[in-house]
Design an enzyme around this catalytic site. Structure first.
Site, mmCIF file in Angstrom:
data_model
loop_
_atom_site.group_PDB
_atom_site.id
_atom_site.type_symbol
_atom_site.label_atom_id
_atom_site.label_comp_id
_atom_site.label_asym_id
_atom_site.label_seq_id
_atom_site.Cartn_x
_atom_site.Cartn_y
_atom_site.Cartn_z
ATOM 1 N N THR A 155 0.902 -1.251 -0.066
ATOM 2 C CA THR A 155 -0.026 -0.006 0.053
ATOM 3 C C THR A 155 0.797 1.351 0.083
ATOM 4 O O THR A 155 0.669 2.010 -0.835
ATOM 5 C CB THR A 155 -0.751 0.068 1.124
ATOM 6 N N ASN A 178 -4.627 -9.706 -8.913
ATOM 7 C CA ASN A 178 -5.120 -10.473 -7.355
ATOM 8 C C ASN A 178 -6.543 -11.141 -7.290
ATOM 9 O O ASN A 178 -6.472 -12.038 -6.773
ATOM 10 C CB ASN A 178 -5.013 -9.323 -6.367
ATOM 11 N N GLN A 215 1.584 -9.907 -6.741
ATOM 12 C CA GLN A 215 1.075 -11.240 -6.784
ATOM 13 C C GLN A 215 1.931 -11.914 -7.593
ATOM 14 O O GLN A 215 1.641 -13.131 -7.993
ATOM 15 C CB GLN A 215 -0.550 -11.168 -7.073
ATOM 16 N N SER A 217 5.440 -6.700 -1.614
ATOM 17 C CA SER A 217 4.706 -6.932 -0.344
ATOM 18 C C SER A 217 5.209 -8.092 0.492
ATOM 19 O O SER A 217 5.398 -9.178 -0.044
ATOM 20 C CB SER A 217 3.446 -6.956 -0.293
ATOM 21 N N GLY A 218 5.505 -8.118 1.734
ATOM 22 C CA GLY A 218 6.191 -9.306 2.276
ATOM 23 C C GLY A 218 5.196 -10.388 2.813
ATOM 24 O O GLY A 218 5.331 -11.682 2.592
ATOM 25 N N HIS A 219 3.890 -9.916 3.237
ATOM 26 C CA HIS A 219 3.045 -10.981 3.704
ATOM 27 C C HIS A 219 2.303 -11.660 2.626
ATOM 28 O O HIS A 219 1.585 -12.690 2.982
ATOM 29 C CB HIS A 219 1.811 -10.156 4.609
ATOM 30 N N THR A 256 12.054 5.251 11.579
ATOM 31 C CA THR A 256 13.137 4.238 12.101
ATOM 32 C C THR A 256 13.072 2.956 11.293
ATOM 33 O O THR A 256 11.828 2.433 11.400
ATOM 34 C CB THR A 256 12.791 3.856 13.574
ATOM 35 N N CYS A 266 -9.493 -6.704 0.271
ATOM 36 C CA CYS A 266 -9.644 -5.171 0.610
ATOM 37 C C CYS A 266 -10.982 -4.693 0.164
ATOM 38 O O CYS A 266 -11.389 -3.673 0.786
ATOM 39 C CB CYS A 266 -8.524 -4.484 0.145
#
Ligand code: PLP
Length: 391
Positions: A85, A164, A194, A214-216, A252, A338
């Site tokens: 995102t 997706n 994707q 994206s990681g997840h 950070t 989403c």
């Protein structure tokens, strides 16, 4: 995630069949181990001047190097974000803000994820000339269809690499080439969420300027992703503060999230071709099961990745079916997670009837899914056809 025996108190529940891996994945063991190790041992702020800060910074730099190797780009071209995102927003608004005087025309497709389409909607409200291209009836785009819209006023084109909801593949390298042929100063952003670590991605010498990850979706935790920004491409940051990541993405940095992202990338990259073959086998089995049932319609068959399947279960509304299957410990979705029940804009763009769209299901695999899981899904769909009232 595939199947797990879920223990509730002393009672053993039926195994869980998770077929919603395009929405998110279970964290993989290597990613979790990397997270725990770094969170416990290398937790210092990577900006700190002391030795522990230097060690954390090393974790991040190594991750950049290793991830860059897997997508064939330079480590300096990778920026870690909180997920796709943010990567999509940073890419789109970053280019627009940095190149305001170049022109007002921007181009995208009608099947983008909301994290791209909402950026374009906002830019339209700000006075940009937005072109949103429809796919053909099979959900496909050609490079010439997109390049045809590019003129000297066009600043940005943004398309996804794999959709997706229907799994369609967009020929992003050919699209990039065609765009630059029309206007070499027009930027090209690709949402590759994707596709990442499931299809090969090679960025060196490509005409792609920005790419989101994206990681997840690949077995890393939620809250980490990346944006590739080609060397020499100038963007304006969205956030201001410290000077982290060349002041392009400040805040950070999290060595533990980055290390777990890296671990998932390395795990998936090593098994990419083996996994694709596994998915192809599963998909074939799915197709064989679907063919035997006249109430199932495949919404997209050709030019798709083998790990995303979209079907219509005639007469049964998606929402009703999702909850019916959930009662049998089977998890699927009606489209993009989403969109939360909104009618699919992707199937609408393909021209499907409202009735077919309202009865659509997305099934998305991980490598823990088995043919038995698919058999179980179809058994329960058969049961649903008997037990539920058709619309
Ligand atoms: N782009 C696509 C194609 C997606 O499927 C998703 C998530 O579903 C996103 C972007 C957003 O990614 P994230 O959840 O990392 O913010």
């Amino acid at each position: 995630m595939g199947k797990n025996n879920v223990t509730v108190g002393v009672k053993m529940q039926k195994k869980e069949i998770y077929l919603d891996n395009s929405a998110t994945t279970k964290i993989c063991e290597k990613s979790l181990a990397a997270f725990v190790d770094v969170a416990q041992n290398l937790y210092a702020n990577p900006e700190s001047l002391h030795k522990k800060g230097f060690e954390s910074e090393k974790v991040i730099n190594n991750a950049k190097k290793n991830i860059a190797l897997k997508i064939n780009c330079d480590a300096s071209e990778i920026y870690f974000t909180s997920g796709a995102t943010e990567s999509n927003n940073l890419a789109i608004f970053g280019i627009i803000k940095a190149h305001e005087r170049k022109g007002k025309k921007i181009i995208t497709t009608a099947i983008e994820h909301s994290t791209v389409s909402e950026c374009f909607k906002t830019l339209k409200n700000l006075g940009y000339d937005v072109v949103e291209l429809l796919p053909d009836e099979f959900g496909n785009y050609t490079p010439s269809q997109i390049a045809q819209e590019v003129d000297e006023n066009t600043v940005l084109v943004s398309t996804m690499m794999v959709n997706n909801e229907i799994g369609s593949i967009l020929p992003v390298h050919d699209i990039a080439y065609a765009i630059k042929n029309k206007n070499k100063s027009c930027f090209f952003h690709v949402d590759a969420v994707q596709a990442f670590m499931r299809l090969p991605i090679k960025l060196k010498n490509s005409n792609i300027d920005l790419m989101s990850f994206s990681g997840h979706k690949i077995g890393a935790p939620k809250g980490v992703g990346a944006l590739y920004i080609k060397k020499g491409v100038r963007i304006t940051p969205l956030l201001y503060g410290g000077g982290q990541q060349n002041a392009i993405r400040v805040g950070t940095q999290s060595p533990e999230l980055v290390a777990s992202f890296e671990a998932a990338v390395l795990d998936k990259a090593d098994k990419m071709s083996q996994n694709i073959r596994y998915y192809e086998n599963l998909r074939q089995h799915f197709y064989d099961c679907a063919e035997k049932r006249d109430y199932i319609k495949l919404n997209k068959k050709d030019n798709t990745v083998p790990y995303i399947i979209n079907i219509t279960v005639s007469g049964l509304k998606s929402e009703v079916l999702i909850h019916y299957l959930e009662r049998h410990n089977i998890y699927v979705s009606g489209g993009s997670a989403c969109s939360k029940g909104a009618r699919s804009h992707v199937l609408t763009a393909m021209g499907l009837s409202v009735k077919d769209i309202d009865c659509a299901l997305r099934i998305s695999f991980c490598t823990e899914n088995t043919k038995e899981d698919i058999n179980e899904l179809f058994d329960k769909l058969d049961l649903a056809k008997k037990e539920l009232i058709s619309i």
